[in-house]
Design a protein around this motif. Structure first.
Motif, mmCIF file in Angstrom:
data_model
loop_
_atom_site.group_PDB
_atom_site.id
_atom_site.type_symbol
_atom_site.label_atom_id
_atom_site.label_comp_id
_atom_site.label_asym_id
_atom_site.label_seq_id
_atom_site.Cartn_x
_atom_site.Cartn_y
_atom_site.Cartn_z
ATOM 1 N N ARG A 125 0.832 -1.208 0.000
ATOM 2 C CA ARG A 125 0.000 0.000 0.000
ATOM 3 C C ARG A 125 0.865 1.255 0.000
ATOM 4 N NH1 ARG A 125 -4.488 -1.761 4.481
ATOM 5 N NH2 ARG A 125 -5.487 -3.360 3.206
ATOM 6 N N VAL A 126 1.923 1.229 0.767
ATOM 7 C CA VAL A 126 2.845 2.369 0.807
ATOM 8 C C VAL A 126 3.422 2.617 -0.584
ATOM 9 C CG1 VAL A 126 5.082 3.152 1.701
ATOM 10 C CG2 VAL A 126 3.402 2.133 3.243
ATOM 11 N N PHE A 127 3.843 1.552 -1.251
ATOM 12 C CA PHE A 127 4.411 1.707 -2.582
ATOM 13 C C PHE A 127 3.377 2.238 -3.570
ATOM 14 C CE2 PHE A 127 5.452 0.274 -6.846
ATOM 15 C CZ PHE A 127 6.680 0.901 -7.004
ATOM 16 N N GLN A 128 2.130 1.746 -3.494
ATOM 17 C CA GLN A 128 1.066 2.243 -4.380
ATOM 18 C C GLN A 128 0.841 3.736 -4.166
ATOM 19 O OE1 GLN A 128 -1.043 0.908 -6.717
ATOM 20 N NE2 GLN A 128 0.015 -1.047 -6.726
ATOM 21 N N THR A 129 0.786 4.148 -2.914
ATOM 22 C CA THR A 129 0.578 5.568 -2.607
ATOM 23 C C THR A 129 1.756 6.397 -3.092
ATOM 24 O OG1 THR A 129 -0.738 4.974 -0.682
ATOM 25 C CG2 THR A 129 0.135 7.220 -0.744
ATOM 26 N N TRP A 130 2.957 5.923 -2.837
ATOM 27 C CA TRP A 130 4.161 6.629 -3.285
ATOM 28 C C TRP A 130 4.169 6.756 -4.806
ATOM 29 C CZ3 TRP A 130 8.239 4.746 -6.295
ATOM 30 C CH2 TRP A 130 9.322 5.625 -6.406
ATOM 31 N N ALA A 131 3.831 5.681 -5.516
ATOM 32 C CA ALA A 131 3.806 5.708 -6.985
ATOM 33 C C ALA A 131 2.797 6.746 -7.477
ATOM 34 C CB ALA A 131 3.477 4.328 -7.540
ATOM 35 N N LYS A 132 1.634 6.816 -6.850
ATOM 36 C CA LYS A 132 0.632 7.823 -7.232
ATOM 37 C C LYS A 132 1.161 9.232 -7.006
ATOM 38 C CE LYS A 132 -3.365 4.925 -6.482
ATOM 39 N NZ LYS A 132 -4.503 4.589 -5.649
ATOM 40 N N SER A 133 1.863 9.419 -5.891
ATOM 41 C CA SER A 133 2.400 10.763 -5.614
ATOM 42 C C SER A 133 3.488 11.145 -6.617
ATOM 43 C CB SER A 133 2.912 10.865 -4.177
ATOM 44 O OG SER A 133 4.131 10.182 -4.013
ATOM 45 N N LYS A 134 4.309 10.177 -7.002
ATOM 46 C CA LYS A 134 5.367 10.456 -7.987
ATOM 47 C C LYS A 134 4.768 10.728 -9.367
ATOM 48 C CE LYS A 134 9.208 10.495 -7.325
ATOM 49 N NZ LYS A 134 10.036 11.644 -6.968
ATOM 50 N N LEU A 135 3.785 9.916 -9.772
ATOM 51 C CA LEU A 135 3.155 10.111 -11.083
ATOM 52 C C LEU A 135 2.391 11.432 -11.155
ATOM 53 C CD1 LEU A 135 1.913 6.476 -11.776
ATOM 54 C CD2 LEU A 135 3.761 7.701 -12.958
ATOM 55 N N SER A 136 1.931 11.913 -10.002
ATOM 56 C CA SER A 136 1.226 13.196 -9.948
ATOM 57 C C SER A 136 2.173 14.359 -9.668
ATOM 58 C CB SER A 136 0.139 13.158 -8.872
ATOM 59 O OG SER A 136 -0.837 12.204 -9.185
ATOM 60 N N ASN A 137 3.464 14.055 -9.539
ATOM 61 C CA ASN A 137 4.474 15.099 -9.299
ATOM 62 C C ASN A 137 4.184 15.890 -8.025
ATOM 63 O OD1 ASN A 137 6.890 15.757 -10.359
ATOM 64 N ND2 ASN A 137 6.102 17.261 -11.814
ATOM 65 N N LEU A 138 3.864 15.195 -6.946
ATOM 66 C CA LEU A 138 3.490 15.846 -5.695
ATOM 67 C C LEU A 138 4.705 16.057 -4.793
ATOM 68 C CD1 LEU A 138 0.173 13.909 -4.955
ATOM 69 C CD2 LEU A 138 0.439 16.220 -5.907
ATOM 70 N N SER A 139 5.297 17.209 -4.873
ATOM 71 C CA SER A 139 6.441 17.523 -4.007
ATOM 72 C C SER A 139 5.996 17.857 -2.586
ATOM 73 C CB SER A 139 7.245 18.684 -4.597
ATOM 74 O OG SER A 139 6.434 19.842 -4.660
ATOM 75 N N ASN A 140 4.687 17.996 -2.377
ATOM 76 C CA ASN A 140 4.140 18.330 -1.061
ATOM 77 C C ASN A 140 3.653 17.094 -0.308
ATOM 78 O OD1 ASN A 140 1.983 17.964 -2.896
ATOM 79 N ND2 ASN A 140 0.612 19.213 -1.643
ATOM 80 N N MET A 141 4.139 15.914 -0.705
ATOM 81 C CA MET A 141 3.663 14.684 -0.064
ATOM 82 C C MET A 141 4.816 13.780 0.337
ATOM 83 S SD MET A 141 0.657 12.280 -1.436
ATOM 84 C CE MET A 141 0.606 10.579 -0.966
ATOM 85 N N LEU A 142 4.720 13.239 1.547
ATOM 86 C CA LEU A 142 5.672 12.282 2.090
ATOM 87 C C LEU A 142 4.901 11.013 2.433
ATOM 88 C CD1 LEU A 142 8.401 11.416 3.468
ATOM 89 C CD2 LEU A 142 7.531 12.558 5.532
#
Length: 128
Positions: free
Chosen positions: A75-92
């Motif tokens: 789940r962590v990897f799925q969330t991280w992948a979504k944040s990277k694909l969305s270019n979210l620099s405001n997300m950890l």
């Protein structure tokens, strides 16, 4: 016992952190204004699942820092992948036991809001 150290920045721009199990606590404290390198509000979602809710809000509120926490690595990897694909620099994205995270790693003043969203139970046609 080692002295407590504060994490002041991420070593890279991947914005994913994996914390050890509760029996191997690191001597660190997270201060999100230093991790994100800004003084924006920081909001955290506990048990983010696949990250749909938190990534939606991180896209919508770009001037807010968002932290996603889940214990399950897939789940962590799925969330991280979504944040990277969305270019979210405001997300950890953090892989950790939420109880241990709050007890050992987070300074209360570093968070503005905490969300615990309860998912819908799985549906099954055979269930009544």
């Amino acid at each position: 016992e080692a002295p407590m150290k504060t994490i002041t920045r991420m070593e890279d721009e991947d914005k994913m952190m994996v914390l050890p199990p509760k029996d191997e606590v690191l001597p660190i404290k997270l201060q999100f204004h230093t991790v994100f390198k800004n003084r924006n509000l920081t909001k955290l979602e506990v048990c983010s699942g696949l990250g749909d809710w938190v990534t939606y809000h991180a896209r919508k509120e770009r001037r807010t820092n968002w932290v996603s926490v889940d214990i399950r690595y897939e789940r962590v990897f799925q969330t991280w992948a979504k944040s990277k694909l969305s270019n979210l620099s405001n997300m950890l994205v953090i892989a950790a036991d939420a109880h241990v995270l709050f007890d050992k790693y987070i300074t209360p003043e570093s968070l503005t809001e905490v969300y615990i969203n309860f998912p819908e139970p799985p549906s099954n046609e055979n269930n009544e």
